[in-house]
Scaffold this motif. Structure first.
Motif, PDB file in Angstrom:
ATOM      1  N   ALA A  36       4.342   8.896 -12.777  1.00 47.34           N
ATOM      2  CA  ALA A  36       4.503   7.582 -13.406  1.00 47.34           C
ATOM      3  C   ALA A  36       5.119   6.586 -12.430  1.00 47.34           C
ATOM      4  CB  ALA A  36       5.352   7.702 -14.661  1.00 47.34           C
ATOM      5  N   GLU A  37       6.095   7.046 -11.646  1.00 53.74           N
ATOM      6  CA  GLU A  37       6.728   6.163 -10.670  1.00 53.74           C
ATOM      7  C   GLU A  37       5.741   5.769  -9.577  1.00 53.74           C
ATOM      8  OE1 GLU A  37      11.420   7.426 -10.727  1.00 53.74           O
ATOM      9  OE2 GLU A  37      10.003   8.726  -9.674  1.00 53.74           O
ATOM     10  N   VAL A  38       4.937   6.730  -9.118  1.00 54.02           N
ATOM     11  CA  VAL A  38       3.939   6.433  -8.094  1.00 54.02           C
ATOM     12  C   VAL A  38       2.952   5.389  -8.610  1.00 54.02           C
ATOM     13  CG1 VAL A  38       2.014   7.376  -6.757  1.00 54.02           C
ATOM     14  CG2 VAL A  38       4.155   8.657  -6.943  1.00 54.02           C
ATOM     15  N   LYS A  39       2.514   5.550  -9.848  1.00 55.16           N
ATOM     16  CA  LYS A  39       1.583   4.591 -10.446  1.00 55.16           C
ATOM     17  C   LYS A  39       2.205   3.208 -10.537  1.00 55.16           C
ATOM     18  CE  LYS A  39      -1.331   3.879 -14.538  1.00 55.16           C
ATOM     19  NZ  LYS A  39      -1.759   4.425 -15.850  1.00 55.16           N
ATOM     20  N   GLN A  40       3.494   3.164 -10.914  1.00 57.39           N
ATOM     21  CA  GLN A  40       4.168   1.878 -11.029  1.00 57.39           C
ATOM     22  C   GLN A  40       4.323   1.209  -9.665  1.00 57.39           C
ATOM     23  OE1 GLN A  40       7.464   0.783 -10.030  1.00 57.39           O
ATOM     24  NE2 GLN A  40       7.017  -1.235 -10.926  1.00 57.39           N
ATOM     25  N   ILE A  41       4.675   2.001  -8.664  1.00 58.36           N
ATOM     26  CA  ILE A  41       4.816   1.458  -7.313  1.00 58.36           C
ATOM     27  C   ILE A  41       3.479   0.898  -6.837  1.00 58.36           C
ATOM     28  CG2 ILE A  41       5.257   2.049  -4.901  1.00 58.36           C
ATOM     29  CD1 ILE A  41       7.212   4.216  -5.973  1.00 58.36           C
ATOM     30  N   ALA A  42       2.414   1.673  -7.021  1.00 56.54           N
ATOM     31  CA  ALA A  42       1.098   1.259  -6.546  1.00 56.54           C
ATOM     32  C   ALA A  42       0.604   0.004  -7.267  1.00 56.54           C
ATOM     33  CB  ALA A  42       0.093   2.392  -6.722  1.00 56.54           C
ATOM     34  N   SER A  43       1.029  -0.192  -8.513  1.00 53.14           N
ATOM     35  CA  SER A  43       0.541  -1.332  -9.289  1.00 53.14           C
ATOM     36  C   SER A  43       0.995  -2.665  -8.710  1.00 53.14           C
ATOM     37  CB  SER A  43       1.024  -1.214 -10.745  1.00 53.14           C
ATOM     38  OG  SER A  43       2.435  -1.401 -10.831  1.00 53.14           O
ATOM     39  N   GLN A  44       2.000  -2.651  -7.849  1.00 52.16           N
ATOM     40  CA  GLN A  44       2.491  -3.885  -7.247  1.00 52.16           C
ATOM     41  C   GLN A  44       1.601  -4.368  -6.104  1.00 52.16           C
ATOM     42  OE1 GLN A  44       6.996  -3.517  -6.673  1.00 52.16           O
ATOM     43  NE2 GLN A  44       6.328  -1.408  -7.019  1.00 52.16           N
ATOM     44  N   TYR A  45       0.762  -3.489  -5.581  1.00 52.78           N
ATOM     45  CA  TYR A  45      -0.060  -3.798  -4.411  1.00 52.78           C
ATOM     46  C   TYR A  45      -1.531  -3.910  -4.812  1.00 52.78           C
ATOM     47  CZ  TYR A  45       3.982  -1.947  -1.791  1.00 52.78           C
ATOM     48  OH  TYR A  45       5.225  -1.699  -1.289  1.00 52.78           O
ATOM     49  N   ALA A 484      -9.358  18.265  11.014  1.00 53.99           N
ATOM     50  CA  ALA A 484      -8.697  17.188  10.265  1.00 53.99           C
ATOM     51  C   ALA A 484      -9.594  15.964  10.121  1.00 53.99           C
ATOM     52  CB  ALA A 484      -7.383  16.802  10.946  1.00 53.99           C
ATOM     53  N   GLY A 485     -10.888  16.192   9.947  1.00 53.98           N
ATOM     54  CA  GLY A 485     -11.842  15.093   9.922  1.00 53.98           C
ATOM     55  C   GLY A 485     -11.891  14.304   8.637  1.00 53.98           C
ATOM     56  N   SER A 486     -11.324  14.832   7.555  1.00 54.90           N
ATOM     57  CA  SER A 486     -11.381  14.137   6.264  1.00 54.90           C
ATOM     58  C   SER A 486     -10.034  13.595   5.827  1.00 54.90           C
ATOM     59  CB  SER A 486     -11.939  15.084   5.183  1.00 54.90           C
ATOM     60  OG  SER A 486     -13.277  15.425   5.473  1.00 54.90           O
ATOM     61  N   GLN A 487      -9.067  13.577   6.725  1.00 57.69           N
ATOM     62  CA  GLN A 487      -7.768  13.000   6.386  1.00 57.69           C
ATOM     63  C   GLN A 487      -7.876  11.478   6.354  1.00 57.69           C
ATOM     64  OE1 GLN A 487      -5.047  14.619   9.285  1.00 57.69           O
ATOM     65  NE2 GLN A 487      -5.065  16.651   8.363  1.00 57.69           N
ATOM     66  N   CYS A 488      -7.092  10.857   5.482  1.00 58.04           N
ATOM     67  CA  CYS A 488      -7.249   9.421   5.274  1.00 58.04           C
ATOM     68  C   CYS A 488      -5.974   8.658   5.617  1.00 58.04           C
ATOM     69  CB  CYS A 488      -7.687   9.130   3.850  1.00 58.04           C
ATOM     70  SG  CYS A 488      -6.529   9.676   2.574  1.00 58.04           S
ATOM     71  N   LEU A 489      -6.165   7.380   5.800  1.00 61.98           N
ATOM     72  CA  LEU A 489      -5.088   6.435   6.075  1.00 61.98           C
ATOM     73  C   LEU A 489      -3.913   6.627   5.112  1.00 61.98           C
ATOM     74  CD1 LEU A 489      -4.908   3.609   7.772  1.00 61.98           C
ATOM     75  CD2 LEU A 489      -5.339   2.596   5.530  1.00 61.98           C
ATOM     76  N   ALA A 490      -2.695   6.497   5.641  1.00 64.09           N
ATOM     77  CA  ALA A 490      -1.498   6.574   4.797  1.00 64.09           C
ATOM     78  C   ALA A 490      -0.918   5.184   4.598  1.00 64.09           C
ATOM     79  CB  ALA A 490      -0.452   7.481   5.431  1.00 64.09           C
ATOM     80  N   PHE A 491      -0.416   4.932   3.384  1.00 65.29           N
ATOM     81  CA  PHE A 491       0.297   3.684   3.084  1.00 65.29           C
ATOM     82  C   PHE A 491       1.613   4.070   2.413  1.00 65.29           C
ATOM     83  CE2 PHE A 491       1.652  -0.141   1.069  1.00 65.29           C
ATOM     84  CZ  PHE A 491       1.092  -1.190   1.777  1.00 65.29           C
ATOM     85  N   LYS A 505      -4.103   6.730  -1.815  1.00 63.81           N
ATOM     86  CA  LYS A 505      -5.158   7.063  -2.774  1.00 63.81           C
ATOM     87  C   LYS A 505      -5.142   6.108  -3.956  1.00 63.81           C
ATOM     88  CE  LYS A 505      -5.348  11.986  -1.602  1.00 63.81           C
ATOM     89  NZ  LYS A 505      -5.171  13.386  -2.102  1.00 63.81           N
ATOM     90  N   GLN A 506      -3.963   5.798  -4.447  1.00 65.08           N
ATOM     91  CA  GLN A 506      -3.844   4.908  -5.601  1.00 65.08           C
ATOM     92  C   GLN A 506      -4.337   3.495  -5.274  1.00 65.08           C
ATOM     93  OE1 GLN A 506      -1.534   7.025  -4.557  1.00 65.08           O
ATOM     94  NE2 GLN A 506      -1.284   8.425  -6.277  1.00 65.08           N
ATOM     95  N   LEU A 507      -4.264   3.109  -4.006  1.00 60.57           N
ATOM     96  CA  LEU A 507      -4.687   1.774  -3.601  1.00 60.57           C
ATOM     97  C   LEU A 507      -6.159   1.722  -3.205  1.00 60.57           C
ATOM     98  CD1 LEU A 507      -1.640   0.550  -1.463  1.00 60.57           C
ATOM     99  CD2 LEU A 507      -2.117   0.156  -3.877  1.00 60.57           C
ATOM    100  N   GLY A 508      -6.841   2.861  -3.227  1.00 57.69           N
ATOM    101  CA  GLY A 508      -8.242   2.901  -2.828  1.00 57.69           C
ATOM    102  C   GLY A 508      -8.452   2.800  -1.332  1.00 57.69           C
ATOM    103  N   LEU A 509      -7.442   3.190  -0.548  1.00 59.12           N
ATOM    104  CA  LEU A 509      -7.519   3.112   0.913  1.00 59.12           C
ATOM    105  C   LEU A 509      -7.878   4.445   1.551  1.00 59.12           C
ATOM    106  CD1 LEU A 509      -4.246   1.043   1.549  1.00 59.12           C
ATOM    107  CD2 LEU A 509      -6.590   0.173   1.308  1.00 59.12           C
ATOM    108  N   CYS A 510      -8.089   5.468   0.726  1.00 59.26           N
ATOM    109  CA  CYS A 510      -8.235   6.836   1.245  1.00 59.26           C
ATOM    110  C   CYS A 510      -9.689   7.146   1.565  1.00 59.26           C
ATOM    111  CB  CYS A 510      -7.671   7.833   0.237  1.00 59.26           C
ATOM    112  SG  CYS A 510      -7.472   9.504   0.917  1.00 59.26           S
TER     113      CYS A 510
END
Length: 631
Positions: A36-45, A484-491, A505-510
């Motif tokens: 829930a906290e992760v979702k709330q944090i991501a909702s700000q961006y 490690a070819g499928s690892q994605c950007l970190a935010f 992942k929550q921001l759609g950057l993965c």
């Protein structure tokens, strides 16, 4: 120095600032965040990917590079770097909405505009052409692009560094009306590198260039960091004199690090610039690693930027700047080890991989901290990113410590929640919410394919160092192999209760594609920090910041008057030259923050020259202290 403009605007207030908590390594309660906290944090961006304009008829086809025959069995490994990106003011109109992209799919250096640029800042994208300087596309390839004003005429130039040759500086001509291939004159960084139309310089394999005023004279000096020893890495007909690292933890057979001092420059239709090598500016033993990144910051407040060198296959180096005008000199400083400190967590003693580095004020206390990327893949090579937190009581104390060989930093990556990303590379800190708290964007991933080669890599990691320098003793890493070819950007965003959480992942950057360089800029001039990403063997990406509730901010564009005396905003001439060496400290309502005009820190990505501070909901008086070397 002049301030072009200072913007203190009221935007919708952001969330309250979060205090970072850094505990003792062994006994600290690590920060966690619920779903829930992760979702709330991501909702700000909110970030929206926008298409990047490329040159007409642009058709990328290359998926791997030709290499020296001795590297044939590890061709994919050798082909794993070279994607770069930068954001800057290309047109001279005062907005950082231009781009310089290094695309390994064509081995081109592309100049274009950001998708957010207004019509007045748009031009036909093009490729920087090294001609008439000698350039062999079968044995040379660009690795990165560093925008800057190298001759002081107020126009944006581009320094491009390569594997297979020394760097080329593309100087903007005073007669150019708009960005185009003919608007830039290519000149050699190294005098005598070109002789009678033939390249006669060293076979450098450069992976890091950063620009700073190292001796306090007001001009852009250069740090050049090389990876492979001087050799024909990319020549498919080259002689078998190439090497790999002599150790996985303490390799000292790299290509070498160099400091070049600015000695002059002129504008005009045929602009010039000159640099001079500073022998022994860096102690020899500290200049022989396999360098992938470097960053600078004035840690002491004495007006001279110090350097951190991020080396692959061995320890990074914190170098204290002990220069005087006209004489550049650095000395090594290392951390102290406590009873509960792993050896590799001591600054300067690490045996892990240094893949990227960036400085920023993570503690909101007016002191520079910094983060170093590493290989941190679970069930692979699970080492650790480093987040070195500044523990000096003052700039004066920092100077005494560094001058005495001690670097006062604690390594707190795990306590802050940023220890484990994947196969990490370039990173950039930035306040994407204008909340007063820095976020961290970090690139990730190594080689994308279909055949998992992690087990072979792990076997190599246990190999005796005596075998490693010979490429023939390395495991196969070829076309189609995957590590490690499928690892994605970190935010990484600030989490309640302290520390950070990765919300990519929550921001759609993965996007599961290897990424290399990160560039950040306020491309719209309204305080919204955007970012762009370079992908290895994939198209670059631009992400427009559309976060719903941004805080107030202070934006500064700092410059020195140009020497050309032309008309600012016309013929590619801006208001002035970036004020290299400027540090800015802001104080307001119990907060103290520090930032700098960054001349090109990191690895494959370069941020813009603007200095920006998020203020959250605060809208009262702000005290700003600027510190710069007066030329």
């Amino acid at each position: 120095m002049s301030v072009k403009r200072a913007r203190l605007r009221r935007l919708v207030p952001a969330v309250a600032a979060v205090t970072l908590l850094a505990g003792v390594y062994v006994t600290a309660q690590l920060p966690t965040a619920s779903a829930a906290e992760v979702k709330q944090i991501a909702s700000q961006y909110k970030f929206t990917e926008m298409p990047i304009a490329m040159p007409p008829g642009y058709h990328p086809t290359q998926t791997i590079r030709q290499v020296n025959p001795a590297y044939k069995n590890i061709q994919a490994w050798i082909s794993s770097v070279g994607a770069g990106i930068a954001l800057t003011d290309v047109t001279g109109h005062g907005r950082d909405d231009g781009m310089c992209i290094v695309d390994p799919r064509t081995n081109d250096v592309i100049v274009t505009y950001a998708p957010t640029a207004p019509k007045a800042d748009r031009f036909t994208p093009f490729v920087l052409n090294p001609a008439p300087l000698p350039y062999d596309s079968t044995t040379m390839a660009p690795m990165g692009c560093v925008p800057g004003d190298y001759n002081g005429d107020g126009r944006t130039d581009f320094l491009v560094y390569y594997w297979g040759r020394s760097p080329i500086i593309f100087l903007a001509r005073s007669t150019a009306k708009t960005p185009s291939p003919s608007a830039y004159r290519p000149v050699e960084l190294l005098p005598g590198a070109s002789v009678d139309g033939q390249y006669d310089g060293p076979d450098w394999n450069t992976n890091a260039v950063t620009v700073a005023d190292f001796d306090g004279t007001g001009h852009p000096d250069l740090f050049v960091g090389n990876y492979f020893p001087d050799s024909e890495v990319l020549n498919p007909e080259g002689i078998d004199d190439v090497q790999m690292p002599s150790s996985l933890s303490n390799a000292q057979n790299g290509g070498g690090d160099y400091i070049y001092r600015w000695t002059g420059g002129t504008g005009g239709p045929n602009p010039t610039v000159s640099y001079q090598l500073v022998p022994d500016a860096i102690p020899y033993v500290d200049a022989t690693g396999w360098t992938l990144a470097a960053a600078t910051a004035d840690l002491t407040g004495n007006g001279l930027p110090d350097i951190y060198i991020a080396n692959d296959f061995g320890p990074g180096h914190m170098l204290y700047n002990d220069s005087t005008p006209g004489h550049i000199k650095f000395t090594l400083a290392i951390g102290h080890r406590g009873l509960a400190t792993p050896k590799s967590f001591v600054l300067g003693r690490g045996s892990f991989k240094g893949m990227g580095v960036d400085f920023g004020d993570l503690s909101d206390n007016g002191k520079f901290d910094f983060m170093v990327s590493n290989i941190t893949t679970a069930w692979g090579l699970e080492e650790s990113n480093f987040v070195f937190m500044n523990t000096a009581s003052s700039g004066k104390q920092m100077q005494q410590d560094l001058a005495g060989g001690y670097a006062p930093f604690n390594q707190d990556a795990e306590q802050l929640g940023m220890a484990f990303t994947g196969w990490a590379w370039d990173l950039k800190m930035g306040d994407f919410l204008n909340s007063g708290n820095l976020d961290v964007v970090q690139t990730d991933g190594f080689i994308k394919g279909k055949i998992n080669r992690w087990n072979w890599l792990q076997e190599m990691a246990m190999t005796n160092d005596d075998l490693l320098s010979n490429p023939a003793d390395w495991p196969l890493v070829q076309t189609g192999d995957d590590i490690a070819g499928s690892q994605c950007l970190a935010f990484y965003a600030s989490a309640p209760g302290g520390g950070y959480v990765n919300i990519s992942k929550q921001l759609g950057l993965c996007d599961p594609a290897p990424t290399r360089g990160i560039a950040t800029a306020d491309t719209r001039g309204d305080g919204q920090l955007d970012f762009a990403v370079a992908r290895q063997w994939g198209p670059p990406a631009f992400y427009a910041n559309q976060s719903p509730d941004l805080g107030h901010y202070l934006g500064l564009q700092l410059y020195r008057p140009a020497v050309a005396g032309g008309t600012p905003g016309q013929d590619l001439e801006g208001i002035g030259s970036p004020a290299y060496g400027t540090t800015v400290q802001v104080r307001y309502a119990g907060h103290t923050q520090i930032s700098q005009l960054d001349g090109g820190s990191g690895s494959g990505g370069k941020r813009s020259f603007e200095v920006s501070f998020g203020l959250g909901s605060y809208d009262g008086p702000v005290t700003v202290q600027l510190h710069w070397p007066d030329s």
